[in-house]
Design an enzyme around this catalytic site. Structure first.
Site, PDB file in Angstrom:
ATOM      1  N   GLU A 225     -17.656 -19.283  29.978  1.00  9.11           N
ATOM      2  CA  GLU A 225     -17.768 -17.693  29.763  1.00  9.11           C
ATOM      3  C   GLU A 225     -16.711 -17.121  30.664  1.00  9.11           C
ATOM      4  O   GLU A 225     -16.817 -17.067  31.957  1.00  9.11           O
ATOM      5  CB  GLU A 225     -19.217 -17.571  30.226  1.00  9.11           C
ATOM      6  N   CYS A 258     -20.038  -9.174  33.719  1.00 13.48           N
ATOM      7  CA  CYS A 258     -18.946  -9.370  32.493  1.00 13.48           C
ATOM      8  C   CYS A 258     -19.445  -8.622  31.363  1.00 13.48           C
ATOM      9  O   CYS A 258     -18.621  -8.282  30.334  1.00 13.48           O
ATOM     10  CB  CYS A 258     -18.896 -10.868  32.166  1.00 13.48           C
TER      11      CYS A 258
END
Length: 453
Positions: A225, A258
């Site tokens: 990720e 994020c």
């Protein structure tokens, strides 16, 4: 060897933490390998009972976790409390999810044979997590890995080792020695962990670091990720609460998320209204009162450099509400940038701070093109009261997670994962269990062979 730890709220030294090197990495991986046999041999029910006990211990120790999380991140109390609650919920969710999974096709699929699929753990999983959500990102990775029968060695970020040290202590008491270990250290520690004889690597962090992890991991499975740069497409008929909602999501954890909204994209006809209403909404979000500081000096330098490099003609900053004695912390005000080119660095790069850019396009199609026009593809949102248009745009956004008239709404039951330069793999939901397991087909011949009677 120790590294110095800094309080992001004050900028002052708050202590030290050990930096693991080759001997410590080797010892942790060996201990995880030793613990693997007994842990993976447990039935899903027995693993679930132990994971549930860990969740209870986290809840009972929430105050201690909050103190440690705040020390490393500077998060406000409300943020830390909510995240600790989510962490306990994640361990409980995956404890149950591992007991309720369905298998692929099984039965007499070949004449005279019975076949089925076993899901087996990967083995020892090396996990590396960032500093923006030290405890929660560890739980996103560790909970499904443990529920699937793996043992885990997790390396926290150098600036935020505090809560994972406590989690490892609690895991030793509830899961068993060596099942979940914390390995504090720096980037060199992380590289050594990736290169060690672990069976899989799960990494959450920057794109550049993710490429390095992939190169070092070789043919072993990796789950990556690697950040985002989320667009929020705001149409002229957006709901009245759009602007306050975006401002809150953009400044949660000081924008160091994020999936946080980063790039607001409007049509030309509602551009000025959006800039005005977002200026008001961002102006109401005060660093020091509503959200915390940036995490460390490197992030401060990167953020300031990106803002300084912007060609935005309008830079609209909110005030600060820094508590007395914390004036030298890593505080940055909520900031709105408007009238900027589409290739501005604050548009094309993940800023990771309390900042929103605003762009506009003449048509919905052009706005969608802007939204999908950066390499990152993790999350996005659409804001409109036209449900049909909103659902259509949500489907066409290049993102692993899309919201309609909300942003940063997540729960353990729903998957989260990226595309493009945001990496691959799945966090959350029962789908995450597949990240940490591998299938084995077993086929048994039922009919006698030619020489058998």
């Amino acid at each position: 060897m120790n590294s110095e730890l800094t309080d992001p709220r004050t900028g002052r030294l708050r202590g030290t933490a050990p930096v693991s090197r080759e001997p410590e990495v080797a010892a942790a991986v060996a201990a995880a390998r030793t613990a693997l046999g007994a842990w993976s041999a447990l039935t899903p029910k027995d693993r679930a009972r132990r994971l549930d006990r860990l969740a209870m211990l986290i809840e009972d120790s929430a105050a201690e976790y909050a103190v440690r999380e705040r020390a490393g991140t500077g998060k406000p109390d409300a943020e830390t409390a909510g995240e600790i609650e989510q962490v306990a919920d994640l361990f409980r969710f995956f404890a149950t999810a591992a007991r309720t999974r369905t298998a692929p096709a099984a039965g007499r699929l070949v004449t005279g044979h019975e076949s089925w699929v076993r899901w087996e753990p990967m083995g020892v999983v090396g996990v590396i997590v960032p500093w923006n959500y030290p405890l929660m990102m560890a739980a996103w990775r560790c909970a499904p890995a443990l529920a699937a029968g793996n043992t885990v060695v997790v390396k926290p970020a150098e600036t935020t080792p505090d809560t994972l040290e406590l989690l490892a202590e609690h895991a030793a008491r509830t899961l068993g020695e060596g099942v979940l270990q914390s390995l504090p250290g720096d980037r060199r520690t992380g590289r050594r962990l990736v290169e060690s004889p672990v069976d899989m690597v799960a990494f959450t962090g920057s794109g550049q670091a993710g490429l390095d992890v992939a190169a070092r991991a070789g043919t072993r499975r990796i789950s990556l990720e690697l950040g985002g740069n989320a667009p929020a497409v705001v149409l002229p008929d957006a709901p009245a609460d759009t602007y306050a909602s975006l401002a809150e999501a953009a400044t949660y954890n000081a924008g160091q998320s994020c999936a946080a909204p980063a790039r607001v994209i409007t049509l030309t006809e509602n551009y000025e209204e959006t800039v005005a209403r977002l200026t008001e909404a961002m102006g109401a979000r005060l660093a020091g009162r509503d959200f915390g500081p940036l995490n460390n000096v490197d992030q401060v330098a990167r953020y300031d450099s990106l803002v300084a490099s912007s060609s935005a003609k309008r830079q609209l900053a909110a005030d600060l509400a820094v508590p007395p004695g914390e004036e030298h912390g890593h505080w940055r005000a909520a900031l709105l940038l408007a009238d900027l080119p589409h290739d501005d660095p604050t548009v094309t790069e993940e800023v990771f701070g309390p900042l929103l850019t605003v762009q506009h396009a003449d048509t919905v199609e052009a706005a969608l093109s802007l939204a999908n026009g950066v390499p990152q593809a993790l999350a996005a949102s659409v804001w409109t009261t036209d449900l049909g248009t909103g659902l259509d745009l949500a489907a066409r956004l290049d993102a692993g997670e899309a919201w309609l008239n909300c942003h940063l709404v997540q729960t353990a039951e729903l998957p989260h994962g990226g595309r493009g330069s945001s990496g691959h793999g799945t966090d959350l939901s029962t789908l995450a269990l597949q990240e940490y397991q591998r299938p084995k087909t077993v086929t048994v011949r039922l009919t006698p062979g030619p020489c058998e009677s």
